[in-house]
Write a protein that holds these residues in place. Structure first.
Motif, PDB file in Angstrom:
ATOM      1  N   TYR A  22      17.399  -1.636  -5.423  1.00 14.83           N
ATOM      2  CA  TYR A  22      15.935  -1.465  -5.486  1.00 14.83           C
ATOM      3  C   TYR A  22      15.357  -2.304  -6.623  1.00 14.83           C
ATOM      4  CZ  TYR A  22      11.483   0.747  -6.664  1.00 14.83           C
ATOM      5  OH  TYR A  22      10.158   0.973  -6.981  1.00 14.83           O
ATOM      6  N   SER A  23      14.242  -2.950  -6.354  1.00 13.47           N
ATOM      7  CA  SER A  23      13.522  -3.729  -7.363  1.00 13.47           C
ATOM      8  C   SER A  23      12.045  -3.365  -7.271  1.00 13.47           C
ATOM      9  CB  SER A  23      13.732  -5.231  -7.117  1.00 13.47           C
ATOM     10  OG  SER A  23      13.002  -5.999  -8.047  1.00 13.47           O
ATOM     11  N   SER A  24      11.485  -2.858  -8.359  1.00 13.09           N
ATOM     12  CA  SER A  24      10.083  -2.426  -8.350  1.00 13.09           C
ATOM     13  C   SER A  24       9.149  -3.633  -8.269  1.00 13.09           C
ATOM     14  CB  SER A  24       9.775  -1.619  -9.612  1.00 13.09           C
ATOM     15  OG  SER A  24       9.809  -2.464 -10.747  1.00 13.09           O
ATOM     16  N   ARG A  25       7.898  -3.370  -7.961  1.00 14.13           N
ATOM     17  CA  ARG A  25       6.917  -4.465  -7.860  1.00 14.13           C
ATOM     18  C   ARG A  25       6.727  -5.166  -9.212  1.00 14.13           C
ATOM     19  NH1 ARG A  25       1.792  -1.838  -5.487  1.00 14.13           N
ATOM     20  NH2 ARG A  25       3.374  -0.731  -4.290  1.00 14.13           N
ATOM     21  N   ASP A  26       6.880  -4.402 -10.301  1.00 15.25           N
ATOM     22  CA  ASP A  26       6.772  -5.014 -11.633  1.00 15.25           C
ATOM     23  C   ASP A  26       7.949  -5.958 -11.896  1.00 15.25           C
ATOM     24  OD1 ASP A  26       4.402  -3.681 -12.175  1.00 15.25           O
ATOM     25  OD2 ASP A  26       5.431  -1.963 -13.083  1.00 15.25           O
ATOM     26  N   ASP A  27       9.142  -5.523 -11.462  1.00 16.16           N
ATOM     27  CA  ASP A  27      10.326  -6.393 -11.607  1.00 16.16           C
ATOM     28  C   ASP A  27      10.142  -7.672 -10.806  1.00 16.16           C
ATOM     29  OD1 ASP A  27      11.604  -4.565 -13.232  1.00 16.16           O
ATOM     30  OD2 ASP A  27      12.607  -3.548 -11.562  1.00 16.16           O
ATOM     31  N   LYS A  76      10.618   5.403  -1.103  1.00 12.73           N
ATOM     32  CA  LYS A  76      11.886   6.136  -1.143  1.00 12.73           C
ATOM     33  C   LYS A  76      12.390   6.431   0.265  1.00 12.73           C
ATOM     34  CE  LYS A  76      14.212  10.145  -3.148  1.00 12.73           C
ATOM     35  NZ  LYS A  76      15.006  10.379  -1.933  1.00 12.73           N
ATOM     36  N   GLU A  77      11.452   6.797   1.143  1.00 11.31           N
ATOM     37  CA  GLU A  77      11.823   7.059   2.542  1.00 11.31           C
ATOM     38  C   GLU A  77      12.389   5.795   3.190  1.00 11.31           C
ATOM     39  OE1 GLU A  77       9.634   8.198   6.775  1.00 11.31           O
ATOM     40  OE2 GLU A  77       8.671   8.803   4.874  1.00 11.31           O
ATOM     41  N   LEU A  78      11.728   4.657   2.920  1.00 14.16           N
ATOM     42  CA  LEU A  78      12.220   3.378   3.467  1.00 14.16           C
ATOM     43  C   LEU A  78      13.592   3.043   2.893  1.00 14.16           C
ATOM     44  CD1 LEU A  78      11.852   0.731   5.032  1.00 14.16           C
ATOM     45  CD2 LEU A  78      10.626  -0.185   3.031  1.00 14.16           C
ATOM     46  N   ALA A  99       0.815  -1.217   0.000  1.00 11.89           N
ATOM     47  CA  ALA A  99       0.000   0.000   0.000  1.00 11.89           C
ATOM     48  C   ALA A  99       0.850   1.270   0.000  1.00 11.89           C
ATOM     49  CB  ALA A  99      -0.923   0.000   1.217  1.00 11.89           C
ATOM     50  N   ALA A 100       2.177   1.115   0.161  1.00 14.80           N
ATOM     51  CA  ALA A 100       3.053   2.284   0.237  1.00 14.80           C
ATOM     52  C   ALA A 100       3.213   2.926  -1.136  1.00 14.80           C
ATOM     53  CB  ALA A 100       4.413   1.872   0.789  1.00 14.80           C
ATOM     54  N   ASP A 101       3.155   4.268  -1.173  1.00 17.82           N
ATOM     55  CA  ASP A 101       3.352   4.952  -2.454  1.00 17.82           C
ATOM     56  C   ASP A 101       4.838   5.174  -2.705  1.00 17.82           C
ATOM     57  OD1 ASP A 101       4.158   7.133  -0.889  1.00 17.82           O
ATOM     58  OD2 ASP A 101       2.163   8.058  -0.953  1.00 17.82           O
ATOM     59  N   GLU A 102       5.160   5.828  -3.814  1.00 19.73           N
ATOM     60  CA  GLU A 102       6.553   6.017  -4.229  1.00 19.73           C
ATOM     61  C   GLU A 102       7.371   6.773  -3.188  1.00 19.73           C
ATOM     62  OE1 GLU A 102       9.022   8.049  -7.941  1.00 19.73           O
ATOM     63  OE2 GLU A 102       6.899   7.561  -8.199  1.00 19.73           O
ATOM     64  N   ALA A 103       6.778   7.804  -2.594  1.00 25.11           N
ATOM     65  CA  ALA A 103       7.487   8.608  -1.594  1.00 25.11           C
ATOM     66  C   ALA A 103       7.800   7.786  -0.343  1.00 25.11           C
ATOM     67  CB  ALA A 103       6.655   9.832  -1.224  1.00 25.11           C
TER      68      ALA A 103
END
Length: 294
Positions: free
Chosen positions: A92-97, A75-77, A68-72
């Protein structure tokens, strides 16, 4: 100490080696056999340690961000994880990756989730010291926007324990071999010195200092150590060159690979050479000590 006196000590130590040729042979043989065992064992242990390091370096932490976390928030995490003490690298690996990785692993059926990806972004974290992986993972697990932290809980702790025990056993065996060598050469030299007990007593009675008497024996021990180290250095070097030439190409793509011949053999031979000298000095020093009390 005068140069003439130093020269005299060197000549006396060399004469003693020739006069007591059988004792010299026995002492050199004791050092040779022990250092050969030490050399072979160190080759095995140092290559196994390289394997252990490679295994440790492959250990990583997977931090799954809250879906549920957005991009910001992600990034903070990410910034907080990067700033964590002991962290070496964060990828970093996006949810799509992450979804594409799952599709590659489990099949095209999962492509149905591309319309509504339920996965969260992920961070792959490596520690500067792999032994601190568990502590870092537990710390990251307390951060906001963290959904799950995976690091092989239970298995990683057992792995590190096995690797540490193996290293400690190896060190203990090497130390035991060295003390065995010191004991053997000490006893061998003691027999030689016992035969010259009267000579030492006479030198003491005519006013010779302890150092004047001791130095030739210590030099003799150095010669014994050096002579005893030469053969193990040659055998280990030749054997490792052949082993490396045969197996290194075959293991190139594997997790385990042999240490490069250089500077490994240079370091190993230097260590064996120094060990031989130290063993010789210690054995001679301990043997002659009790005969200096007249």
């Amino acid at each position: 100490m005068k140069a003439r006196t130093i020269g005299r000590h060197f000549r006396e130590s060399l004469k003693s080696l020739r006069r007591n040729n059988w004792m010299t042979f026995a002492s050199v043989s004791a050092v040779t056999v022990t250092l050969l065992l030490v050399g072979v064992f160190m080759v095995i242990m140092m290559n196994l340690n390289e394997l252990a390091v490679n295994i440790e370096n492959d250990v990583e932490i997977k931090v799954i961000a809250d879906p549920a976390a957005d991009e910001a928030m992600v990034k903070e995490l990410t910034d907080k994880v990067r700033a964590t003490e002991g962290v070496l690298e964060v990828v970093y690996s996006s949810r799509d990756d992450e979804l594409n990785k799952m599709i590659q692993s489990f099949g095209d059926e999962l492509k149905l989730y591309q319309q509504s990806n339920p996965l969260g972004d992920a961070l792959y974290v490596k520690a500067k010291n792999p032994q601190e992986t568990v502590a870092i993972a537990k710390k990251i697990d307390t951060y906001e926007y963290t959904y799950e932290v995976e690091y092989g809980k239970g298995k990683v702790e057992k792995l590190f324990k096995v690797l540490n025990v193996s290293r400690n056993i190896g060190i203990a065996l090497i130390i035991a071999l060295l003390f065995t060598a010191m004991f053997l050469i000490s006893n061998t030299i003691r027999i030689t010195i016992t035969a010259r007990k009267r000579e030492i007593e006479i030198m003491k009675l005519v006013g010779a200092t302890n150092n004047f008497i001791r130095i030739p024996f210590v030099l003799e021990g150095i010669w014994l150590g050096v002579l005893g180290a030469i053969l193990p250095m040659l055998i280990v070097s030749i054997a490792y060159y052949k082993l490396h030439a045969h197996w290194a190409p075959k293991l190139k793509a594997e997790l385990f690979h042999l240490l490069d011949t250089m500077p490994f053999l240079l370091q190993l031979n230097g260590l064996l050479f120094v060990m031989g000298i130290v063993i010789g000095i210690w054995g001679s020093f301990m043997s002659v000590r009790k005969f200096l009390k007249v």
